[in-house]
Motif scaffolding. Structure first.
Motif, PDB file in Angstrom:
ATOM      1  N   LEU A 179      17.897  58.359   9.481  1.00  0.00           N
ATOM      2  CA  LEU A 179      18.768  57.448  10.454  1.00  0.00           C
ATOM      3  C   LEU A 179      18.496  55.784  10.259  1.00  0.00           C
ATOM      4  CD1 LEU A 179      18.748  59.779  13.378  1.00  0.00           C
ATOM      5  CD2 LEU A 179      20.966  58.980  12.382  1.00  0.00           C
ATOM      6  N   ARG A 180      17.359  55.545   9.971  1.00  0.00           N
ATOM      7  CA  ARG A 180      16.678  54.234   9.784  1.00  0.00           C
ATOM      8  C   ARG A 180      17.204  53.549   8.486  1.00  0.00           C
ATOM      9  NH1 ARG A 180      10.524  53.204  10.757  1.00  0.00           N
ATOM     10  NH2 ARG A 180      11.435  51.114  10.287  1.00  0.00           N
ATOM     11  N   ALA A 181      17.277  54.579   7.280  1.00  0.00           N
ATOM     12  CA  ALA A 181      17.607  54.055   6.159  1.00  0.00           C
ATOM     13  C   ALA A 181      19.229  53.863   6.122  1.00  0.00           C
ATOM     14  CB  ALA A 181      17.620  55.309   5.163  1.00  0.00           C
ATOM     15  N   PHE A 182      19.980  54.248   7.069  1.00  0.00           N
ATOM     16  CA  PHE A 182      21.524  53.907   7.267  1.00  0.00           C
ATOM     17  C   PHE A 182      21.703  52.654   8.311  1.00  0.00           C
ATOM     18  CE2 PHE A 182      21.911  57.691   4.899  1.00  0.00           C
ATOM     19  CZ  PHE A 182      23.016  57.491   4.222  1.00  0.00           C
ATOM     20  N   GLY A 183      20.447  52.232   8.837  1.00  0.00           N
ATOM     21  CA  GLY A 183      20.652  50.944   9.789  1.00  0.00           C
ATOM     22  C   GLY A 183      20.937  51.311  11.045  1.00  0.00           C
ATOM     23  N   PHE A 184      20.651  52.680  11.491  1.00  0.00           N
ATOM     24  CA  PHE A 184      20.651  53.180  12.975  1.00  0.00           C
ATOM     25  C   PHE A 184      19.353  52.503  13.702  1.00  0.00           C
ATOM     26  CE2 PHE A 184      24.200  55.359  11.157  1.00  0.00           C
ATOM     27  CZ  PHE A 184      25.043  55.239  12.227  1.00  0.00           C
ATOM     28  N   VAL A 185      19.666  51.972  14.853  1.00  0.00           N
ATOM     29  CA  VAL A 185      18.356  51.786  15.735  1.00  0.00           C
ATOM     30  C   VAL A 185      18.456  52.889  17.188  1.00  0.00           C
ATOM     31  CG1 VAL A 185      17.405  50.118  17.370  1.00  0.00           C
ATOM     32  CG2 VAL A 185      18.202  49.455  14.932  1.00  0.00           C
ATOM     33  N   PRO A 186      17.226  53.417  17.369  1.00  0.00           N
ATOM     34  CA  PRO A 186      17.407  54.328  18.628  1.00  0.00           C
ATOM     35  C   PRO A 186      17.511  53.355  19.780  1.00  0.00           C
ATOM     36  CG  PRO A 186      15.101  53.905  18.119  1.00  0.00           C
ATOM     37  CD  PRO A 186      15.849  53.379  16.964  1.00  0.00           C
ATOM     38  N   GLU A 187      18.880  52.957  20.037  1.00  0.00           N
ATOM     39  CA  GLU A 187      18.976  51.881  21.109  1.00  0.00           C
ATOM     40  C   GLU A 187      18.706  52.522  22.629  1.00  0.00           C
ATOM     41  OE1 GLU A 187      19.642  48.461  21.758  1.00  0.00           O
ATOM     42  OE2 GLU A 187      20.768  48.719  20.068  1.00  0.00           O
TER      43      GLU A 187
END
Length: 308
Positions: free
Chosen positions: A121-129
Motif C-alpha cells: 500500500l505504501r508503494a502505491f502512495g497510500f497512507v494509513p490516515e
C-alpha cells in the motif's frame, strides 16, 4: 495472459489468508453486485468493488476529507495480487470519464495486523490516515483521579457537548485529512441536538472543579445504521464510540481516563460485547491513550490524496 480466477476461489483464498492474521475480524462476504457508479475490477487472484461517490460540501460527511471519493473493497489472495489490483484500480481512475482531480481521494480499508500489505500500500502512495480500534468487554480499567465526576449527559449539557465535539473535530483536522467546512458547526450542533432526543443517548460528560471539561459520545448499537459494525469485529453487540474530547488546558489531569473508565464500566454492565471507534493514525494523543486503556487496532483506513 493468465486466466482470472473465479469470485468463489478468490474469496476462499482471501478468507484463508486473513483467518490466522486476526481471529477477531469476521470472515469477508462475497462482493455485492455493482450498483450505479460502481465497477468490479478483476485481475488474476484478486477482485475489488470500486465505488465512486461525490459528497455534498454541505453534508456532515464532508468533514471526513475530499469530496470526490474513490473507495475499493478488495478480495485478494496475497500481496502480489493486491499490487496487481491496485495497478488495475489506478489505470481505471486515470482512464475514467470523471477522472479524479485535486479535491479527490482514494481509500481502502485493510486489517491492521496484516503487516505484509503495508509495503504494498505504501508503494502505491497510500497512507494509513485513520485506524479503527476496539476494546472487548471485560478489559481491565486503569487508575484514575478521584477529582473528576463523570455522569450521563442531559439535554441541558447540549452546548457543552457541542463545544467539546468541535474541539475534537478541529484537532482531527490538524492531524489528518479531515476538513472543517463552512457548514460543519451547524450540522454537528443539529446532530447533537437530535441525539439528546433519543432515550438514554450514549453521551457522558466529565466535571472538574465545577465545570464540564470533557465528554464522550457514542451511538446506540440498536440503530439500523450501525449494521456495518458486524463486518468489522466478531464480538456482539458492538457500540460505535464517536468522540472523546477534553478541553485544552485540562489535558494530563486524568479527565480522559476517568471518562474512559466510566464509559467502559457502564458499557460492560449493559452487556456490550465490544466498542469500536476511529482515530487519526497520526494523532499524538489518541494512539497512546487508547492503547493504554486496552484498545487495539483492527482496521487501517489507507488513503491517497489526490486519488491519482
Amino acid at each position: 495472459m493468465p486466466q482470472v480466477q473465479t469470485a468463489e476461489s478468490v474469496l476462499a483464498a482471501h478468507r484463508d489468508r486473513l483467518r490466522p492474521v486476526d481471529r477477531m475480524i469476521p470472515e469477508a462476504d462475497a462482493l455485492p453486485e455493482p450498483g450505479e457508479g460502481d465497477e468490479l475490477l478483476e485481475v488474476d487472484g484478486a477482485q475489488g468493488l470500486l465505488t465512486h461517490t461525490r459528497v455534498d460540501a454541505d453534508a456532515l460527511e464532508a468533514v471526513l476529507g475530499p469530496l470526490d471519493r474513490w473507495e475499493l473493497t478488495p478480495r485478494v489472495s496475497g500481496p502480489d495480487e493486491m499490487a496487481a489490483l491496485l495497478t488495475r484500480w489506478q489505470q481505471c481512475m486515470r482512464s475514467h470519464p470523471e477522472r479524479p482531480g485535486a479535491d479527490s481521494m482514494a481509500a481502502v480499508e485493510w486489517p491492521s495486523r496484516d503487516v505484509a500489505m503495508t509495503r504494498v500500500l505504501r508503494a502505491f502512495g497510500f497512507v494509513p490516515e485513520f485506524v479503527m480500534i476496539g476494546r472487548v468487554k471485560g478489559t481491565g480499567l486503569v487508575p484514575e483521579s478521584s477529582r473528576v465526576h463523570v455522569r450521563r449527559a442531559t439535554p441541558e449539557d447540549s452546548e457543552a457537548v457541542f463545544e467539546l465535539q468541535m474541539v475534537e473535530t478541529r484537532f482531527d483536522a490538524a492531524v489528518s485529512g479531515a476538513v472543517e467546512r463552512a457548514t460543519t458547526e451547524a450540522l454537528l450542533r443539529e446532530e447533537i441536538t437530535a441525539s439528546f432526543k433519543r432515550d438514554e443517548p450514549l453521551i457522558w460528560v466529565a466535571e472538574y472543579e465545577g465545570g464540564i471539561v470533557g465528554m464522550h459520545r457514542g451511538e446506540d448499537p440498536s440503530e439500523p445504521q450501525q449494521a456495518w459494525l458486524a463486518t468489522k469485529i466478531v464480538a456482539t453487540p458492538v457500540a460505535h464510540l464517536v468522540c472523546q474530547a477534553v478541553k485544552e488546558g485540562y489535558r494530563g489531569l486524568g479527565i480522559g481516563t476517568s471518562l474512559a473508565n466510566h464509559v467502559h464500566a457502564e458499557l460492560d454492565a449493559m452487556g456490550i460485547g465490544a466498542s469500536v471507534g476511529y482515530h487519526a493514525m497520526f494523532n499524538p494523543i489518541s494512539t497512546p491513550f487508547w492503547h493504554r486503556h486496552g484498545w487495539r487496532p483492527y482496521w487501517n483506513r489507507w488513503m491517497r490524496t489526490p486519488a491519482v
